[in-house]
Write a protein that holds these residues in place. Sequence first.
Motif, PDB file in Angstrom:
ATOM      1  N   VAL A  12       0.763  -1.265  -0.071  1.00 16.66           N
ATOM      2  CA  VAL A  12      -0.011  -0.009  -0.043  1.00 16.66           C
ATOM      3  C   VAL A  12       0.624   1.155   0.048  1.00 16.66           C
ATOM      4  N   VAL A  13       0.553   2.163  -0.818  1.00 23.89           N
ATOM      5  CA  VAL A  13       1.525   3.375  -1.321  1.00 23.89           C
ATOM      6  C   VAL A  13       0.603   4.522  -1.183  1.00 23.89           C
ATOM      7  N   PRO A  14       0.541   5.565  -0.484  1.00 18.97           N
ATOM      8  CA  PRO A  14      -0.218   6.963  -0.613  1.00 18.97           C
ATOM      9  C   PRO A  14       0.196   7.458  -2.087  1.00 18.97           C
ATOM     10  N   CYS A  15      -0.978   7.999  -2.771  1.00 21.18           N
ATOM     11  CA  CYS A  15      -0.888   8.126  -4.158  1.00 21.18           C
ATOM     12  C   CYS A  15      -1.534   9.616  -4.298  1.00 21.18           C
ATOM     13  N   PHE A  16      -2.711  10.070  -3.732  1.00 22.56           N
ATOM     14  CA  PHE A  16      -3.289  11.095  -4.146  1.00 22.56           C
ATOM     15  C   PHE A  16      -4.299  11.772  -2.831  1.00 22.56           C
ATOM     16  N   VAL A  17      -4.159  13.049  -2.699  1.00 25.15           N
ATOM     17  CA  VAL A  17      -5.343  13.475  -1.649  1.00 25.15           C
ATOM     18  C   VAL A  17      -6.177  14.578  -2.268  1.00 25.15           C
ATOM     19  N   ASP A  18      -7.244  14.580  -2.084  1.00 24.10           N
ATOM     20  CA  ASP A  18      -8.469  15.373  -2.708  1.00 24.10           C
ATOM     21  C   ASP A  18      -9.146  16.039  -1.286  1.00 24.10           C
ATOM     22  N   THR A  19      -8.883  17.514  -1.379  1.00 27.10           N
ATOM     23  CA  THR A  19      -9.596  18.451  -0.223  1.00 27.10           C
ATOM     24  C   THR A  19     -10.511  19.283  -0.934  1.00 27.10           C
ATOM     25  N   VAL A  20     -11.649  19.155  -0.294  1.00 26.54           N
ATOM     26  CA  VAL A  20     -12.592  20.072  -1.042  1.00 26.54           C
ATOM     27  C   VAL A  20     -13.615  20.524   0.229  1.00 26.54           C
ATOM     28  N   GLU A  21     -14.139  21.754   0.165  1.00 29.31           N
ATOM     29  CA  GLU A  21     -15.040  22.426   1.272  1.00 29.31           C
ATOM     30  C   GLU A  21     -16.321  21.327   1.254  1.00 29.31           C
ATOM     31  N   HIS A  22     -16.647  21.013   2.445  1.00 22.10           N
ATOM     32  CA  HIS A  22     -17.727  20.221   2.818  1.00 22.10           C
ATOM     33  C   HIS A  22     -19.045  20.961   2.906  1.00 22.10           C
ATOM     34  N   ILE A  23     -20.123  20.796   2.069  1.00 24.13           N
ATOM     35  CA  ILE A  23     -21.607  21.654   2.165  1.00 24.13           C
ATOM     36  C   ILE A  23     -22.434  20.702   2.811  1.00 24.13           C
ATOM     37  N   GLY A  24     -22.991  21.239   3.873  1.00 25.75           N
ATOM     38  CA  GLY A  24     -24.195  20.898   4.634  1.00 25.75           C
ATOM     39  C   GLY A  24     -25.120  20.647   3.953  1.00 25.75           C
ATOM     40  N   GLU A  25     -26.351  20.031   4.447  1.00 29.30           N
ATOM     41  CA  GLU A  25     -27.730  19.759   3.750  1.00 29.30           C
ATOM     42  C   GLU A  25     -28.469  21.077   3.552  1.00 29.30           C
ATOM     43  N   ASP A  26     -28.135  21.856   4.683  1.00 27.20           N
ATOM     44  CA  ASP A  26     -28.769  23.403   4.340  1.00 27.20           C
ATOM     45  C   ASP A  26     -27.773  24.296   3.383  1.00 27.20           C
ATOM     46  N   GLY A  27     -27.017  23.758   2.520  1.00 22.64           N
ATOM     47  CA  GLY A  27     -26.324  24.490   1.632  1.00 22.64           C
ATOM     48  C   GLY A  27     -24.926  25.428   2.029  1.00 22.64           C
ATOM     49  N   GLY A  28     -24.947  25.244   3.507  1.00 23.30           N
ATOM     50  CA  GLY A  28     -23.785  26.241   4.034  1.00 23.30           C
ATOM     51  C   GLY A  28     -22.438  25.321   3.956  1.00 23.30           C
ATOM     52  N   ALA A  29     -21.527  26.047   4.342  1.00 23.96           N
ATOM     53  CA  ALA A  29     -20.122  25.132   4.598  1.00 23.96           C
ATOM     54  C   ALA A  29     -20.395  24.599   5.853  1.00 23.96           C
ATOM     55  N   THR A  30     -19.659  23.449   5.878  1.00 20.79           N
ATOM     56  CA  THR A  30     -19.524  23.023   7.325  1.00 20.79           C
ATOM     57  C   THR A  30     -18.178  22.408   7.749  1.00 20.79           C
ATOM     58  N   GLY A  31     -17.205  22.603   6.853  1.00 18.41           N
ATOM     59  CA  GLY A  31     -15.941  22.190   7.234  1.00 18.41           C
ATOM     60  C   GLY A  31     -14.998  21.622   5.810  1.00 18.41           C
ATOM     61  N   VAL A  32     -14.288  20.658   6.107  1.00 17.48           N
ATOM     62  CA  VAL A  32     -13.449  20.223   4.984  1.00 17.48           C
ATOM     63  C   VAL A  32     -13.636  18.915   4.902  1.00 17.48           C
TER      64      VAL A  32
END
Length: 104
Positions: A12-32
């Motif tokens: 097992v070798v780390p290959c790629f990391v994807d980071t995006v803003e997490h959007i809550g059910e109400d449409g507002g940002a809630t984290g990453v």
Amino acid sequence: MYEELGAKISDVVPCFVDTVEHIGEDGGATGVKVQHFFVCRLESMDLSLRHGPEVDEPAGEYEIVRVPFTRVGIASVHLVPLSLRHYLDGNIEGVRAMHAPDLG
């Protein structure tokens, strides 16, 4: 891998990391939201060993599809997240080289 595929893996070798803003059910940002992707060798797979809610109480079909690790193979499936598809399209040779004998 064991739960989803009844699979045993190695190297097992780390290959790629994807980071995006997490959007809550109400449409507002809630984290990453951070997703880590790895390259590994498939040692064995026994679908009878699969388990978990998707298998025990399915709410649809969960089909195993083997995809050639080529640009054409990757383009033939709906790969999520899209950033992973772009990464692989530009780096497929490098990802393959992560398991080259002289690197391990």
